[in-house]
Design a protein around this motif. Structure first.
Motif, PDB file in Angstrom:
ATOM      1  N   HIS A  93       0.821  -1.213   0.000  1.00 61.90           N
ATOM      2  CA  HIS A  93       0.000   0.000   0.000  1.00 61.90           C
ATOM      3  C   HIS A  93       0.855   1.263   0.000  1.00 61.90           C
ATOM      4  N   VAL A  95       2.457   2.780   2.300  1.00 64.14           N
ATOM      5  CA  VAL A  95       1.841   3.569   3.368  1.00 64.14           C
ATOM      6  C   VAL A  95       2.654   4.803   3.787  1.00 64.14           C
ATOM      7  N   GLN A 105       3.334   2.070  14.251  1.00 67.15           N
ATOM      8  CA  GLN A 105       2.051   1.644  13.667  1.00 67.15           C
ATOM      9  C   GLN A 105       2.122   0.159  13.319  1.00 67.15           C
ATOM     10  N   ILE A 106       3.227  -0.242  12.708  1.00 71.55           N
ATOM     11  CA  ILE A 106       3.375  -1.638  12.273  1.00 71.55           C
ATOM     12  C   ILE A 106       3.382  -2.575  13.480  1.00 71.55           C
ATOM     13  N   GLU A 125      -9.754   0.735  14.255  1.00 72.16           N
ATOM     14  CA  GLU A 125      -9.735   2.114  14.757  1.00 72.16           C
ATOM     15  C   GLU A 125      -9.488   2.166  16.256  1.00 72.16           C
ATOM     16  N   MET A 128      -5.836   0.976  17.096  1.00 70.73           N
ATOM     17  CA  MET A 128      -4.778   1.868  16.598  1.00 70.73           C
ATOM     18  C   MET A 128      -4.907   3.291  17.152  1.00 70.73           C
ATOM     19  N   THR A 137      -1.589   9.284   7.354  1.00 67.34           N
ATOM     20  CA  THR A 137      -1.678   8.079   6.519  1.00 67.34           C
ATOM     21  C   THR A 137      -2.716   7.076   7.033  1.00 67.34           C
ATOM     22  N   TYR A 138      -3.641   7.530   7.853  1.00 72.19           N
ATOM     23  CA  TYR A 138      -4.562   6.604   8.517  1.00 72.19           C
ATOM     24  C   TYR A 138      -5.363   5.707   7.555  1.00 72.19           C
ATOM     25  N   THR A 139      -5.838   6.273   6.450  1.00 69.12           N
ATOM     26  CA  THR A 139      -6.673   5.447   5.567  1.00 69.12           C
ATOM     27  C   THR A 139      -5.834   4.322   4.949  1.00 69.12           C
ATOM     28  N   ARG A 140      -4.587   4.633   4.635  1.00 71.22           N
ATOM     29  CA  ARG A 140      -3.715   3.582   4.080  1.00 71.22           C
ATOM     30  C   ARG A 140      -3.356   2.537   5.124  1.00 71.22           C
ATOM     31  N   ILE A 141      -3.146   2.991   6.340  1.00 75.02           N
ATOM     32  CA  ILE A 141      -2.827   2.039   7.413  1.00 75.02           C
ATOM     33  C   ILE A 141      -3.962   1.041   7.561  1.00 75.02           C
ATOM     34  N   LYS A 142      -5.178   1.559   7.547  1.00 74.29           N
ATOM     35  CA  LYS A 142      -6.326   0.663   7.703  1.00 74.29           C
ATOM     36  C   LYS A 142      -6.388  -0.327   6.537  1.00 74.29           C
TER      37      LYS A 142
END
Ligand code: FES
Ligand code: FES
Lengths: 150, 755
Positions: A93, A95, A105-106, A125, A128, A137-142
């Motif tokens: 992605h 990210v 995050q990972i 949500e 995290m 970058t929240y949408t990509r993380i999800k």
């Protein structure tokens, strides 16, 4: 000063340090493991997330003496070649922007998937919540967590 | 193909090659961020050949390209080399990218700011690739004894069709590196691009996800000391007395002392702006030891009173101009009062078209609304820091800096070393957003290393970082519109101010679209230090203006898209004022609005019940329009979807560009909803993320779709433009959701949406 024995990424270390030193600074200043980042120092941003056993913790507020015999895994030990499903999904992605928050995050995402292999959007949500990304970058993380959960 | 004259003469390239081929490349290879990325995948060549200061070709055809600009998360380390590789005509899979150090002999504008890296680098990066390609072709023509014009290239291979001869770039690299730089080269047509316009992954991606040392804070050296600072707790204060006795005797502590970052008589450049000059320095062996000692240091503070800073000025006779800061300890309550009351008194006219006074006098209806936003701290996730190793005749400075070229001069003045003895290496930055344009921390680190005679890493704690602003100013704007009895817009006024500077862009939309127009600006002095923050000024005025236009459309009984498009049509067909005065292209502006309208399904009946807000803005040479949808979830407003339409010319790296737009959107929503910095008696109320709210996962939009206008225009900015307009779309959607307009940021306080 005291002798502190800790096991990080499968390796045993014996250190002469102030036992109140937070795990984050032991990793960074004493073991040269700089993947866990300093962001706030008060457990509010998640940049410093590592695993103690299978649990994601904020290493900036955990005195190294509290570890006992529990083993620590940092981003450097998550996989040997960067091929943990979460790392692969992160690359797929693309990210990261600045990348600074991403190790935290990972690590948090990897712990989430271990306890909940098929998280819903709401699960992601809430799990995290403690990890801030100033780059947004929240949408990509999800999306990456969803990919990794497949 | 387009033939263009190369800007470089041969001598420049020889100089560049000589430098890049010398010790320089090796001397910084210790930095992990410079380690070639694809080392596991690509076989390293036995020998490299320099074709110019930017690129080398290996004997096996592997290409190494320097990325000249600082990387703050805007993807330039990937996208700038992509432009070189495109014109070089190589397979991207065979390219290694290296971060260039500061080197003004080879590179120009090594700066991250104003969303200008790609825009201003575009032509020269293409030229760099194209001249090298031409040299490889020339080498083949010489070897095969055929005319240059008959040589073609494809994906790293030179070919001569008539004779069927073919060779990889690697085979020609040695011969090519001996050739003169051509005076004229061919550039590709946009339609022939194979790398530009095709998504390539972040070259640092693998290192980031593996936690490799990439950032300034990750720099460790043998024998390195750690330094931290104590700065005054309040703007307007200074040190009165220091008692460091107990701190000095704590384990690992080497010294505690008072330091001036800049010398007293130093004339500052703009990038030297700093909140505090005199500070306490604590130096020790490890970060934790220094953090502990910091708590044991006792400092008493006193009010500083009015003070003056001198900045460089080309126009004044003595080469400097003074900036005077008031002495009082300031508070947000008083700031708010000033912002709400001083505008009318202080406003100065910046642009006037027609006769706005008469228009307002004759109006049937006047709509007047005021908007405000607080100071903001940058809060880069990586706090300010720098590594310095200063020796008698040489200084090595390593860390996150958006303005290395400027700060090299500052370090030179501070250390008393000539520029050529100062070596600045740029690390990947954990965010920039404008904060790292102001490199006082580089100067501080250098000064500490010089005094301690040791390599030192200066580290700001989060609290230090947040309370040591070059903050986004606090802003206020009042908009007025005059409508006639037919609800036609006959006059428009904007009066915008701030502490300590205002957000007005007098010549931007809707200037040029309204006959009677007045724009006024004002400001109130302050000792709270401010500076550029992602999309300076636009980051407030866009949201205010776009909220006002929404309210105006409603009062005029018009669809919000229609009102904007009608105004833009006027600006295009019959502009008010001289067309060149109007700082936007109405056609491109309308283009993103139309695209957002279409992609969001704005006119579809099934969307008519949604709580949707529209907004659009132009800044940093690019155009962005948004449609933002809100839904209610457990009584809370949640962003369901954001549709973004963007015109930034040619999109170099599409997926990374989408990422940037998504990020700017999330960041904009976050700051408008939650963020703000307030003061009491000069002290910031927020010092860390427990009280300073940044947007978190569950508050981000559920989906963001990004649509680019197809374009062959040279690329323009993208790091900043997606940030400002979204605040307007959010405000307008909030109104649709709960019937209440929001005027003052942050919109959410104590969990409540404020009116
Ligand atoms: S550094 Fe540990 S949570 Fe922020
Ligand atoms: S990628 Fe920059 S803070 Fe998350």
């Amino acid at each position: 000063m005291a002798t502190v024995n800790i096991k990080v990424n499968g390796k045993q270390h014996s250190l002469e340090i102030d036992p109140s030193t937070p795990l984050l600074w032991v990793l960074r200043d004493h073991l040269n493991l700089v993947g866990a980042k300093y962001g706030c120092g008060i457990a509010m941003c998640g940049s410093c997330t590592v695993h103690v056993g299978d649990i994601a913790i904020r290493s900036c507020v955990m005195p190294v003496s509290q570890l006992g015999t529990q083993e620590v895994t940092t981003i450097e030990g998550l996989s040997e070649k960067g091929d943990h499903p979460v790392q692969k999904a992160w690359i797929e992605h693309d990210v990261p922007q600045c990348g600074y928050c991403q190790a935290g995050q990972i690590m948090n995402a990897a712990a989430l998937l271990k306890s909940n292999p098929n998280p819903s959007d709401e699960d992601i949500e809430s799990a995290m919540h403690g990890n801030i990304c100033r780059c947004g970058t929240y949408t990509r993380i999800k999306a990456a967590i969803k990919t990794a959960s497949k | 193909m387009t033939r263009v004259k190369t800007k470089y003469n041969r001598r420049d390239f020889i100089k560049s090659s000589a430098i890049a081929g010398g010790g320089l490349m090796l001397s910084f290879s210790w930095l992990a961020s410079c380690k070639p990325e694809k080392i596991d995948i690509l076989e390293m060549p036995d020998e490299w050949f320099e074709l110019n200061g930017f690129l080398k070709v290996g004997n096996n055809g592997v290409v190494s390209i320097m990325s000249p600009n600082p990387e703050i998360g805007q993807n330039v380390k990937t996208s700038m080399p992509m432009i070189v590789a495109e014109e070089l005509d190589v397979d991207w899979a065979n390219v290694l990218v290296e971060q260039a150090p500061l080197n003004t002999d080879i590179f120009s504008r090594q700066l991250a700011g104003g969303s200008q890296s790609i825009r201003q680098g575009w032509d020269s990066l293409r030229m760099v690739g194209a001249t090298a390609r031409q040299m490889l072709k020339q080498a083949a023509a010489d070897l095969w004894e055929v005319p240059l014009a008959e040589i073609t290239t494809s994906n790293g291979v030179v070919m001569h069709e008539a004779s069927g001869k073919k060779a990889g770039y690697g085979e020609m690299a040695n011969a090519a590196s001996q050739l003169d730089v051509p005076e004229e080269v061919e550039l590709k047509e946009v339609k022939d691009f194979k790398i530009i316009g095709h998504s390539q992954k972040n070259v640092d991606g693998p290192d980031i996800v593996m936690g490799k040392p990439l950032f300034g804070l990750d720099v460790y050296r043998e024998g390195m000391l750690v330094a931290m600072l104590i700065h005054p707790p309040a703007f307007g204060m200074r040190i009165k007395d220091l008692n460091a006795n107990s701190a000095k005797s704590m384990p690992g502590i080497k010294d505690v002392y008072v330091m001036n970052a800049y010398p007293e008589d130093y004339i500052k450049q703009w990038s030297d702006i700093t909140a505090f000059n005199e500070m306490v320095v604590i130096v020790g062996e490890t970060t934790w030891q220094v953090m502990q000692a910091k708590k044991a240091v006792r400092v008493t503070w006193e009010e500083q009173g009015e003070f003056v800073d001198y900045f460089e000025s080309g126009s004044s006779p003595d080469g400097k101009y003074p900036v005077t800061y008031p002495g009082a300890l300031e508070s947000t309550a008083a700031h708010k009062k000033d912002l709400a009351s001083l505008g009318e008194k202080l406003a100065e006219e910046v642009r006037k078209d027609g006769d706005p006074e008469v228009a307002f006098r004759n109006a049937d209806q006047i709509i007047e609304r005021s908007y405000s936003a607080p100071f903001l701290a940058h809060n880069c996730m990586e706090p300010m820091n720098f590594f310095a190793d200063v020796q008698d005749d040489y200084a090595e400075l390593v860390g996150p800096i958006q303005t290395p070229e400027y700060m090299e001069k500052s370090a030179s003045a501070r250390l008393g070393l000539p520029l050529e003895k100062i070596d600045i290496k740029m690390t990947r930055m954990g965010g920039g957003f404008g904060r790292r344009l102001y490199g006082h921390f580089l100067v501080e680190a250098a000064a500490i290393s010089q005094k301690m005679k040791s390599p030192v890493k200066l580290v700001y704690s989060r609290e230090d970082d947040m309370t040591f602003g070059t903050y986004r100013p606090a802003y206020y704007a009042t908009y007025r519109a005059a409508l006639d009895e037919n609800k036609q817009l006959i006059g428009f006024q904007v009066r915008a101010g701030g502490i300590p500077s205002g957000p007005l862009f007098a010549n931007r939309f809707p200037a040029g679209a309204i006959d009677n127009y007045l724009a006024e600006s004002w400001s109130v002095d302050s000792n709270v230090t401010t500076g550029a923050f992602r999309a300076p000024r636009s980051n407030f005025i866009a949201g205010a203006e776009q909220s006002f236009l929404d309210e105006l459309a409603e009062a005029m009984g018009k669809d919000p898209f229609d009102l904007r498009l009608e105004l833009l049509d006027r600006a295009k067909t019959d502009p008010v004022g001289k067309p060149e005065e109007n700082d936007y292209d109405p056609e491109r502006y309308a283009g993103v609005l139309q695209l957002a309208r279409e992609k969001s399904g704005w006119d579809k009946p099934e969307n008519s019940d949604k709580s949707r807000g529209v907004s659009a803005y132009y800044c940093h040479n690019s155009y962005v329009a948004n449609v933002l949808d809100l839904v209610l979830e457990d009584g809370q407003a949640r962003v369901d979807r954001v549709c973004c339409a963007v015109d930034c010319g040619i999109v170099v790296n599409p997926d990374a560009a989408v990422n940037m737009v998504e990020g700017g959107t999330v960041d904009g929503i976050g700051h408008a909803m939650y963020s703000g910095l307030s003061f009491r008696e000069g002290k910031p109320d927020q010092k860390n993320f427990d009280t300073y709210r940044l947007i978190r996962h569950a508050e981000a939009p559920k989906s963001i779709d990004v649509h680019f206008v197809e374009s062959e225009i040279k690329p323009t900015g993208l790091g900043e433009p997606p940030f400002p307009p979204i605040m307007g779309a959010l405000a307008n959607a909030l109104y649709r959701l709960n019937g209440k307009r929001v005027y003052h940021q942050p919109f959410v306080s104590d969990g409540q949406i404020l009116g």
